[in-house]
Design an enzyme around this catalytic site. Structure first.
Site, PDB file in Angstrom:
ATOM      1  N   SER A 135      17.877  58.614  80.723  1.00 46.78           N
ATOM      2  CA  SER A 135      18.194  58.263  79.346  1.00 46.78           C
ATOM      3  C   SER A 135      19.678  58.468  79.070  1.00 46.78           C
ATOM      4  CB  SER A 135      17.371  59.174  78.426  1.00 46.78           C
ATOM      5  OG  SER A 135      17.820  59.082  77.104  1.00 46.78           O
ATOM      6  N   TYR A 138      14.155  67.785  75.654  1.00 44.33           N
ATOM      7  CA  TYR A 138      13.813  66.490  76.273  1.00 44.33           C
ATOM      8  C   TYR A 138      14.966  66.000  77.145  1.00 44.33           C
ATOM      9  CZ  TYR A 138      13.572  61.467  76.833  1.00 44.33           C
ATOM     10  OH  TYR A 138      13.614  60.212  77.378  1.00 44.33           O
ATOM     11  N   LYS A 173      15.465  65.315  81.460  1.00 43.27           N
ATOM     12  CA  LYS A 173      15.966  64.113  82.150  1.00 43.27           C
ATOM     13  C   LYS A 173      17.137  64.496  83.056  1.00 43.27           C
ATOM     14  CE  LYS A 173      13.056  61.235  80.657  1.00 43.27           C
ATOM     15  NZ  LYS A 173      12.116  60.604  81.573  1.00 43.27           N
TER      16      LYS A 173
HETATM   17  P1  NAD Z   1       5.595  56.077  76.648  1.00 45.25           P
HETATM   18  O1  NAD Z   1       5.181  57.382  76.076  1.00 45.25           O
HETATM   19  O2  NAD Z   1       5.108  54.839  75.988  1.00 45.25           O
HETATM   20  O3  NAD Z   1       5.223  56.021  78.213  1.00 45.25           O
HETATM   21  C1  NAD Z   1       5.123  57.149  79.020  1.00 45.25           C
HETATM   22  C2  NAD Z   1       3.758  57.113  79.671  1.00 45.25           C
HETATM   23  O4  NAD Z   1       3.601  58.226  80.548  1.00 45.25           O
HETATM   24  C3  NAD Z   1       2.623  57.190  78.655  1.00 45.25           C
HETATM   25  O5  NAD Z   1       1.706  56.142  78.921  1.00 45.25           O
HETATM   26  C4  NAD Z   1       1.964  58.555  78.908  1.00 45.25           C
HETATM   27  O6  NAD Z   1       0.588  58.533  78.651  1.00 45.25           O
HETATM   28  C5  NAD Z   1       2.290  58.755  80.385  1.00 45.25           C
HETATM   29  N1  NAD Z   1       2.367  60.152  80.837  1.00 45.25           N
HETATM   30  C6  NAD Z   1       3.091  61.170  80.317  1.00 45.25           C
HETATM   31  N2  NAD Z   1       2.943  62.274  81.062  1.00 45.25           N
HETATM   32  C7  NAD Z   1       2.118  61.956  82.098  1.00 45.25           C
HETATM   33  C8  NAD Z   1       1.598  62.671  83.221  1.00 45.25           C
HETATM   34  N3  NAD Z   1       1.899  63.948  83.409  1.00 45.25           N
HETATM   35  N4  NAD Z   1       0.787  62.009  84.066  1.00 45.25           N
HETATM   36  C9  NAD Z   1       0.461  60.715  83.869  1.00 45.25           C
HETATM   37  N5  NAD Z   1       0.928  59.991  82.832  1.00 45.25           N
HETATM   38  C10 NAD Z   1       1.746  60.605  81.968  1.00 45.25           C
HETATM   39  O7  NAD Z   1       7.192  56.075  76.717  1.00 45.25           O
HETATM   40  P2  NAD Z   1       8.193  54.905  77.083  1.00 45.25           P
HETATM   41  O8  NAD Z   1       8.991  54.615  75.877  1.00 45.25           O
HETATM   42  O9  NAD Z   1       7.476  53.815  77.762  1.00 45.25           O
HETATM   43  O10 NAD Z   1       9.135  55.686  78.090  1.00 45.25           O
HETATM   44  C11 NAD Z   1       8.965  55.610  79.488  1.00 45.25           C
HETATM   45  C12 NAD Z   1       9.983  56.519  80.151  1.00 45.25           C
HETATM   46  O11 NAD Z   1      11.293  56.110  79.754  1.00 45.25           O
HETATM   47  C13 NAD Z   1       9.866  57.985  79.749  1.00 45.25           C
HETATM   48  O12 NAD Z   1      10.114  58.787  80.873  1.00 45.25           O
HETATM   49  C14 NAD Z   1      10.954  58.154  78.715  1.00 45.25           C
HETATM   50  O13 NAD Z   1      11.427  59.484  78.664  1.00 45.25           O
HETATM   51  C15 NAD Z   1      12.019  57.207  79.224  1.00 45.25           C
HETATM   52  N6  NAD Z   1      12.925  56.730  78.175  1.00 45.25           N
HETATM   53  C16 NAD Z   1      12.401  56.148  77.062  1.00 45.25           C
HETATM   54  C17 NAD Z   1      13.259  55.723  76.038  1.00 45.25           C
HETATM   55  C18 NAD Z   1      12.712  55.147  74.765  1.00 45.25           C
HETATM   56  O14 NAD Z   1      13.431  55.180  73.758  1.00 45.25           O
HETATM   57  N7  NAD Z   1      11.504  54.597  74.738  1.00 45.25           N
HETATM   58  C19 NAD Z   1      14.649  55.860  76.205  1.00 45.25           C
HETATM   59  C20 NAD Z   1      15.136  56.429  77.383  1.00 45.25           C
HETATM   60  C21 NAD Z   1      14.262  56.865  78.361  1.00 45.25           C
HETATM   61  C1  WQD Z   2      18.334  55.131  66.011  1.00 40.35           C
HETATM   62  C2  WQD Z   2      19.174  55.182  64.763  1.00 40.35           C
HETATM   63  C3  WQD Z   2      18.883  57.151  63.419  1.00 40.35           C
HETATM   64  C4  WQD Z   2      14.786  56.319  62.109  1.00 40.35           C
HETATM   65  C5  WQD Z   2      16.423  58.358  70.640  1.00 40.35           C
HETATM   66  C6  WQD Z   2      16.490  59.531  71.585  1.00 40.35           C
HETATM   67  C7  WQD Z   2      17.093  59.118  72.907  1.00 40.35           C
HETATM   68  C8  WQD Z   2      16.373  57.897  73.497  1.00 40.35           C
HETATM   69  C9  WQD Z   2      16.263  56.794  72.480  1.00 40.35           C
HETATM   70  C10 WQD Z   2      14.672  58.621  75.013  1.00 40.35           C
HETATM   71  C11 WQD Z   2      19.780  56.568  64.506  1.00 40.35           C
HETATM   72  C12 WQD Z   2      18.454  55.911  62.663  1.00 40.35           C
HETATM   73  C13 WQD Z   2      16.025  56.235  62.721  1.00 40.35           C
HETATM   74  C14 WQD Z   2      14.714  56.194  60.685  1.00 40.35           C
HETATM   75  C15 WQD Z   2      17.098  55.874  60.618  1.00 40.35           C
HETATM   76  N1  WQD Z   2      15.025  58.218  73.858  1.00 40.35           N
HETATM   77  N2  WQD Z   2      17.152  56.026  61.984  1.00 40.35           N
HETATM   78  N3  WQD Z   2      15.879  55.968  60.006  1.00 40.35           N
HETATM   79  O1  WQD Z   2      18.239  58.787  68.060  1.00 40.35           O
HETATM   80  O2  WQD Z   2      19.526  56.841  69.054  1.00 40.35           O
HETATM   81  O3  WQD Z   2      17.758  57.909  70.381  1.00 40.35           O
HETATM   82  O4  WQD Z   2      15.684  57.302  71.264  1.00 40.35           O
HETATM   83  O5  WQD Z   2      15.333  58.892  75.947  1.00 40.35           O
HETATM   84  O6  WQD Z   2      16.992  60.226  73.739  1.00 40.35           O
HETATM   85  O7  WQD Z   2      17.260  60.563  70.990  1.00 40.35           O
HETATM   86  O8  WQD Z   2      17.115  56.538  68.447  1.00 40.35           O
HETATM   87  O9  WQD Z   2      15.497  55.158  67.225  1.00 40.35           O
HETATM   88  O10 WQD Z   2      15.559  57.639  66.743  1.00 40.35           O
HETATM   89  O11 WQD Z   2      17.432  56.221  65.987  1.00 40.35           O
HETATM   90  O12 WQD Z   2      18.116  55.693  59.951  1.00 40.35           O
HETATM   91  O13 WQD Z   2      13.654  56.287  60.083  1.00 40.35           O
HETATM   92  O14 WQD Z   2      18.338  54.908  63.632  1.00 40.35           O
HETATM   93  O15 WQD Z   2      19.552  58.043  62.573  1.00 40.35           O
HETATM   94  O16 WQD Z   2      21.050  56.376  63.989  1.00 40.35           O
HETATM   95  P1  WQD Z   2      18.251  57.590  68.909  1.00 40.35           P
HETATM   96  P2  WQD Z   2      16.292  56.403  67.108  1.00 40.35           P
END
Ligand code: NAD
Ligand code: WQD
Length: 337
Positions: free
Chosen positions: A124, A148, A152
């Site tokens: 991330s 979190y 990562k």
């Molecule tokens: P998500 O929660 O939709 O998907 C994660 C999946 O992993 C879920 O289906 C959950 O049930 C499964 N899971 C969690 N722990 C598990 C375990 N121990 N064994 C088996 N399954 C397990 O999330 P996502 O948005 O699809 O994110 C996928 C990956 O990308 C995550 O690692 C997340 O940290 C990373 N990521 C997501 C974002 C985002 O904003 N969505 C941003 C950056 C990184």
């Molecule tokens: C985006 C913008 C909020 C909700 C997060 C995690 C990051 C990564 C991606 C996993 C910000 C604003 C939000 C609302 C708002 N995840 N906002 N009203 O914070 O950039 O990143 O998700 O790895 O680790 O921190 O994403 O979607 O929460 O927010 O104004 O009700 O929207 O302040 O500026 P963020 P977000």
């Protein structure tokens, strides 16, 4: 080639399974459904006309995971499984360290045991220190502000060390920026449990009346309109980035890290305006206080991904807003019947 996708039923996992199947890969998924439903992959099967063997297991269950490797000839793994809610990680840090670190270590161990030495990891942009200047490139200073993020950061290090110990290993660490949107079919998308963590589900839930209004967290940041700027990336672009990462894995050994972002930042109010315009509606919103921990601006330098993965995000902000709304309208309660 057969790709093991952990967390395959989740938001990014399900879209990536679909993209891989369309490119001709076979996919095997494992998920414990702690934040997802098997329905997402049933729909991926419907959309592609292909089967996705799905194991309802925890990645930390070494014996169960080993059986999956014994039953399938796996060529590489994409590791999405993990907990991802920043706020929850502050309240329950041990759950986050336990789940995210142990799942990564168990997967590496079982892969090694079965001679599968190629992994793509979901990292991330949150691993970058807030002191960097924008745009963020992969050499930026590291540092996190919540458990979190540290999971990562630590998983990246664990994978790096493990790959270093065996020259046959190949690892790609992908640092995602802000994934949004859904498959254009509207059949799969983001289905958060309970109160969403991210902006786009708040927008779509407000638009469909589940929520009264969107609260914009602060309008006194040093940005063009005072609201925070982020690098929103369409989830299908992100999914295709994983296919590019697999190509890279096959041709290289060692560990490499890549940003997956567009390189363009949009503010919260830009998002609101684009969503209203594209979908022809009014989104009730008001300005509220800043959210603790938010930084003003965050966007990627995608040069390295473009050059080495031969990947670039193609979809526009309009696509992101239209596809997110299409999914929400067709599935007001996510995957629940
Ligand atoms: P998500 O929660 O939709 O998907 C994660 C999946 O992993 C879920 O289906 C959950 O049930 C499964 N899971 C969690 N722990 C598990 C375990 N121990 N064994 C088996 N399954 C397990 O999330 P996502 O948005 O699809 O994110 C996928 C990956 O990308 C995550 O690692 C997340 O940290 C990373 N990521 C997501 C974002 C985002 O904003 N969505 C941003 C950056 C990184
Ligand atoms: C985006 C913008 C909020 C909700 C997060 C995690 C990051 C990564 C991606 C996993 C910000 C604003 C939000 C609302 C708002 N995840 N906002 N009203 O914070 O950039 O990143 O998700 O790895 O680790 O921190 O994403 O979607 O929460 O927010 O104004 O009700 O929207 O302040 O500026 P963020 P977000």
């Amino acid at each position: 080639m057969k790709v093991l996708v952990t967390g395959g039923a989740g938001y990014i996992g399900s879209h990536t399974c679909l993209a891989l199947l369309e490119l001709g890969y076979d996919v095997v998924a494992v998920d414990n459904f702690c934040n997802s439903s098997p329905e997402s992959l049933k729909r991926v099967e419907e959309l592609t006309g292909k089967k996705v063997p799905l194991y309802g297991i925890d990645v930390r269950d070494e014996a169960a995971l080993d059986r999956v490797f014994k039953e399938h000839e796996i060529g590489c793994a994409i590791h999405f499984a993990g907990l991802k809610a920043v706020g929850e990680s502050v309240e329950k840090p041990l759950s986050y360290y336990e789940n995210n670190l142990l799942s990564t270590m168990t997967l590496l161990k079982v892969m090694g045991k079965n001679g599968v030495k190629k992994i793509v990891f979901s990292s991330s942009a949150t691993v970058y220190s807030t002191e960097n200047v924008m745009p963020l490139n992969e050499t930026g200073r590291m540092g996190c502000t919540n458990p979190y993020g540290w999971t990562k950061f630590m998983c990246e290090e664990i994978i790096r060390d493990y790959a270093k110990a065996d020259p046959e290993w190949s690892a790609v660490l992908l640092r995602y920026f802000n994934p949004v949107g859904a498959h254009p079919s509207g059949r799969i998308g983001e289905a958060p449990n309970g109160i969403p963590n991210n902006l786009m589900p708040f927008i779509t839930q407000t638009a469909c009346g589940v929520r009264k209004e969107l609260v914009v967290f602060g309008d006194d940041y040093p940005t063009h309109d005072g609201t925070c700027v982020r690098d929103y990336i369409h989830v299908m672009d992100l999914a295709e980035g994983h296919a590019a990462a697999i190509d890279y894995l096959m041709a290289h050994t060692g560990t490499e890290v890549f940003n997956l972002g567009t390189g363009v930042g949009y503010s919260v109010l830009d998002m609101v305006k684009a969503f209203e315009e594209v979908n022809g509606l009014q989104l009730p919103h008001r300005i509220g206080p800043r959210r603790p921990g938010d930084i003003a601006v965050c966007y990627a330098d995608p040069t390295k991904s473009r050059a080495l993965l031969h990947w670039t995000a193609k979809r526009t902000l309009k696509d992101m807003c239209a596809d997110a709304w299409h999914w929400q309208q067709l599935n007001p309660r996510g995957y629940e019947a």
